[in-house]
Design a protein around this motif. Structure first.
Motif, PDB file in Angstrom:
ATOM      1  N   GLY B   5      24.040  -7.182 -44.077  1.00 15.70           N
ATOM      2  CA  GLY B   5      24.145  -8.611 -44.364  1.00 15.70           C
ATOM      3  C   GLY B   5      23.013  -9.402 -43.749  1.00 15.70           C
ATOM      4  N   THR B   6      22.625 -10.495 -44.434  1.00 15.49           N
ATOM      5  CA  THR B   6      21.485 -11.292 -43.988  1.00 15.49           C
ATOM      6  C   THR B   6      21.713 -11.888 -42.606  1.00 15.49           C
ATOM      7  OG1 THR B   6      21.463 -11.930 -46.298  1.00 15.49           O
ATOM      8  CG2 THR B   6      19.838 -12.976 -44.876  1.00 15.49           C
ATOM      9  N   ALA B   7      22.941 -12.391 -42.375  1.00 15.31           N
ATOM     10  CA  ALA B   7      23.232 -13.028 -41.093  1.00 15.31           C
ATOM     11  C   ALA B   7      23.052 -12.028 -39.956  1.00 15.31           C
ATOM     12  CB  ALA B   7      24.652 -13.578 -41.091  1.00 15.31           C
ATOM     13  N   TRP B   9      21.212  -9.318 -40.041  1.00 11.17           N
ATOM     14  CA  TRP B   9      19.794  -8.983 -39.915  1.00 11.17           C
ATOM     15  C   TRP B   9      19.097 -10.040 -39.066  1.00 11.17           C
ATOM     16  CZ3 TRP B   9      15.497 -11.823 -41.037  1.00 11.17           C
ATOM     17  CH2 TRP B   9      14.274 -11.152 -40.845  1.00 11.17           C
ATOM     18  N   LEU B  10      19.416 -11.301 -39.364  1.00  9.64           N
ATOM     19  CA  LEU B  10      18.800 -12.413 -38.644  1.00  9.64           C
ATOM     20  C   LEU B  10      19.145 -12.348 -37.156  1.00  9.64           C
ATOM     21  CD1 LEU B  10      17.153 -15.016 -39.165  1.00  9.64           C
ATOM     22  CD2 LEU B  10      19.332 -16.240 -39.188  1.00  9.64           C
ATOM     23  N   ASP B  13      17.255  -9.589 -35.611  1.00  5.65           N
ATOM     24  CA  ASP B  13      15.831  -9.916 -35.582  1.00  5.65           C
ATOM     25  C   ASP B  13      15.517 -10.868 -34.433  1.00  5.65           C
ATOM     26  OD1 ASP B  13      13.341  -9.458 -37.209  1.00  5.65           O
ATOM     27  OD2 ASP B  13      13.343 -11.663 -37.133  1.00  5.65           O
TER      28      ASP B  13
END
Lengths: 433, 363
Positions: B5-7, B9-10, B13
């Motif tokens: 999921g993008t969240a 990953w963010l 990161d």
């Protein structure tokens, strides 16, 4: 002198470091097929959950091996010829040794369920670096998983899968969680906690068949109660056994029972060949085999095996059992005998205030023989000492606070335990302390 | 592995030196450079009714500590040490480090920060400044640094200050929580830390000595007074602005949250020296460590806690700020923060346990 150690787990590396401490000149070589550096296997779950990097799993700085002049060889060993003090590696290299330590650890058990042989992908274990890589590769394409086996590795794998948003069916053969180590009450507390994390825990369920998709990926399992559970990953966590399979085909196999048979000085019948850690099998005074498959024991054995290899008179006796663990958030400490008890053993169990905290003391012939504590922290060395001193429960209960190890301000309240213990004594017709 | 999921990953990161972490670091660094070296924040401060950019900064700082602190309390709600400690951090920031100084100013008293002491706050032992204050402030400054700091450190370790009271530590342990694991754990970084932090401590002592000498003898030795003033502004620029602010907070997302505290803070150095000989230590349970390394990973001071835990050795490291996170993340409950004076089980067993009436000799 050239010491060669097969296996770079905690046993092998502890042995190597102990050898170096005592013998500054010897050549020391550690061979491993699993990885280049010693890792903490117990922390695999934290790598899986992204709380650590792979590099963080290494308990020693990499330069330690150069500083301690421990040569590392990355290879699987294929052949052992003890008569010529020779090892042959999978890549064809040959290596001679003066003294050899087998510290090959454990491999996961596998049960040949109908249909499992058709599964080419998705049936996983969770013990080695390779298993971790496999789990990580499969997780993104997994919506549902089934984990089989109610031990520690099982619940760790479940926690990792839950973390990644996978729906988990957790199959436990017994009627409560982990009867090997926990009594029913504690098993129920843990079971409730596991379920509270959204895991479907199925007690008294066993796999009867496994199905594979046409691609070869696992597709589901059927249980003995006729439950069909679809899954894209099947975690097989039904215990581990000594890694001895490779030794059956070597030129000079050592004696193998459940593990590699050794005497109390860690010697196999082969000349200059020793074994220690998960793979070593000792013989109890009554003749039964004993294999200690636990971190602390492997470390202890590695150290003592090194001393034996150096020529010390070593008589290894496995000490009193102890362990600790964490089931999701519930911490657990155990010392001595708490399950599979003789009939004349008495058990005092009490739930402390707080969500998951409990204590259990076991007494036999007027002396405590075991402790099982959930949900708060304890210093096991006090329990060991009380057991060794054969103290009575009536003597120990009022002193329990001495063994508490909770964080500051967070000490579990034991007053209720004293009240409950007085009631326990009355009920059992014992004199109040 | 990273959660899908993008969240997630963010989140990964920004917590693991990814692109977003670098961007954030640039933003934070720029913020500090603008704050220290321009007046750009003065108009917005005035616009919301504050008297200066520093008041605006104090407000933002307090908001960051409060918001981060509430999140940390939620995250570690099962751990009472963390709840108590973090509550104190928020309270001290909101009162002693923000509202009380402004209240004092409103009452026409000096804007005095009781939570900051020499040598972290050099002004408070700078004679030309401190002797201009009313007597109670002079007494607090001198007695605080000369008595309270070493005495508390001897009894409780440096944690009483570094992870309970200090604003720098307060921000690190609240707003900075997502980056605590980025501290370098190598033995090389330990060697560097010992050199840098004691260099700053030595410099701060030298500066204080010069300030007193020049205060006493500056009139007859104008060149000494000039030199001292120059040295003072050099120290202010390099240590107080660049190292504490720009490097200390600007590099949170890249180097972890305690770069300032670990490598540069003269107060931490002083407290650490006392701590080494004081009563505070981390007790290690014998033979229970599984070398997983969570303690080392989440030590914001870059202490390789695991190396002590797996050797079964209780220890006191000068740099340890006693945040208690090693004990919190340990899956086997191996570690415990202790002050020796408080007779914890480890010591008391020798005194309290008498031979039991039922004790029999071992077979």
């Amino acid at each position: 002198m050239h010491y060669v150690i097969i296996g770079n787990g905690v046993s092998g590396i502890t042995a190597a470091l102990t050898l170096r401490q005592r013998d500054a000149r010897a050549r020391i070589t550690v061979i491993s097929g699993e990885g280049d550096y010693f890792i903490s296997r117990t922390a695999l779950m934290y790598a899986y959950m992204d709380r650590m990097n792979l590099r963080d799993l290494e308990p020693f700085e990499r330069k330690t091996y150069d500083k301690q002049r421990i040569d590392r060889v990355r290879a699987w060993v294929r052949d052992l010829d003890a008569s010529r003090h020779l090892l042959r590696l999978a890549d064809g290299r040959e290596l001679t040794y003066d003294k050899l330590l087998l510290a090959t650890g454990s491999v996961p058990n596998r049960f040949d369920w109908p249909g499992l042989s058709d599964v080419k992908e998705g049936a996983v274990h969770f013990v080695s670096l390779q298993h971790l890589a496999e789990c990580e590769r499969l997780t993104p394409s997994t919506k549902q998983a089934v984990v089989v086996g109610g031990g520690l590795i099982g619940v760790e794998l479940v926690e990792c899968l839950v973390h990644h948003g996978v729906e988990v069916d957790f199959l436990v053969r017994e009627s409560w969680y982990w009867p090997m180590a926990l009594a029913r009450e504690e098993g129920d507390i843990i079971a409730g906690h596991i379920r509270a994390h959204g895991v479907r825990l199925h007690l008294e369920h066993e796999v009867t068949a496994v199905t594979a998709a046409p691609s070869g990926r696992v597709a589901g399992v059927r249980t003995n109660h006729g439950l069909d559970l679809p899954c894209q990953m099947l975690g097989i966590c039904i215990g581990v056994r000594p890694a001895t399979d490779w030794l059956k085909e070597v030129a000079t196999p050592p004696a193998i029972g459940r593990g590699i048979r050794v005497n109390p000085s860690f010697q196999t019948p082969l000349p200059d060949v020793y074994a220690a850690g998960d793979c070593a099998e000792f013989t109890r005074p009554d003749g039964s085999p004993q294999v200690e498959q636990i971190w602390y024991a492997a470390k202890r054995q590695g150290e003592q095996a090194a001393r034996a290899m150096l020529g010390d008179a070593v008589e290894y006796r496995p000490p009193l059992f102890y362990n600790s663990a964490k089931f999701f958030e519930i911490e657990y400490t155990t010392v001595g005998d708490v399950t599979r008890l003789p009939d004349d053993a008495r058990s005092f169990f009490h739930r402390l205030p707080g969500p998951h905290a409990s204590i259990r003391l076991i007494e036999r012939n007027g002396a405590v023989i075991g402790f099982n504590m959930l949900g708060s922290r304890w210093d096991h060395t006090f329990f060991e000492r009380w057991i060794a001193e054969r103290r009575s429960m009536a003597d120990v209960v009022p002193q329990l606070h001495l063994a508490q190890f909770d964080v500051e301000f967070g000490r579990a309240h034991l007053e209720s335990a004293r009240v409950a213990f007085a009631e326990y004594q009355r009920r059992n017709g014992l004199q109040a302390a | 592995m990273i959660k899908a999921g993008t969240a997630h990953w963010l989140l990964h990161d920004v917590k693991n030196r990814g692109l977003t972490a670098w961007l954030l670091s640039v933003l934070l660094t720029a913020f500090y450079l603008v704050l220290y070296f321009t007046e750009w924040f003065t108009p917005p401060a005035r616009a919301i009714g504050l008297d200066s950019k520093w008041t605006l900064y104090g407000l933002l700082y307090t908001l960051a500590v409060t918001a981060g602190g509430l999140w940390v309390i939620r995250k570690y709600r099962h751990n009472r040490y963390q709840i108590v400690r973090t509550s104190v951090v928020i309270f001290v920031q909101a009162t002693f480090a923000f509202s009380i100084p402004h209240l004092l100013k409103f009452l026409h008293q000096p804007e005095y920060y009781f939570s900051y002491l020499w040598p972290l706050k050099m002004d408070y032992l700078t004679p030309s400044y401190i002797f201009s204050l009313p007597l109670p402030f002079i007494l607090y400054s001198f007695l605080g640094s000369a008595l309270m700091v070493p005495l508390f450190a001897a009894f409780f370790g440096k944690r009483w200050y570094c992870s309970w009271i200090c604003g720098c530590g307060g921000l690190a342990n609240t707003f900075g929580e997502p980056w605590r694991h980025l501290s370098d754990k190598s033995s090389t970084s330990w060697k560097i830390e010992k050199i840098t932090i004691h260099t700053v401590l030595g410099t701060s002592l030298l500066l204080t000595a010069l300030l007193f000498i020049s205060w006493g003898a500056g009139k007859s030795h104008p060149e000494l007074a000039r030199f001292t003033t120059g040295f003072q502004s050099f120290y202010g620029l390099i240590v107080s602005s660049m190292l504490a602010g720009v490097v200390g907070v600007g590099l949170y997302p890249l180097g972890g949250t305690r770069l300032w505290c670990r490598f540069f803070c003269p107060m931490a150095a002083l407290l650490g020296l006392v701590q080494k000989f004081g009563r505070y230590r981390i007790t290690v349970k014998e033979n229970m460590c599984i070398s997983c390394g969570m303690c080392s990973k989440y030590c914001e001071m870059g202490i390789d806690v695991r190396s002590y835990a797996q050797a079964g050795k209780s220890f006191t490291r000068a740099s340890c700020v006693g945040c208690g996170l090693c004990a919190e993340v340990c899956p086997r409950g191996v570690l415990r923060l202790e002050n020796k004076s408080h007779r914890d089980p480890q010591e008391s067993i020798l005194i309290q346990i008498q031979p039991a009436p039922s004790a029999r000799p071992l077979i």
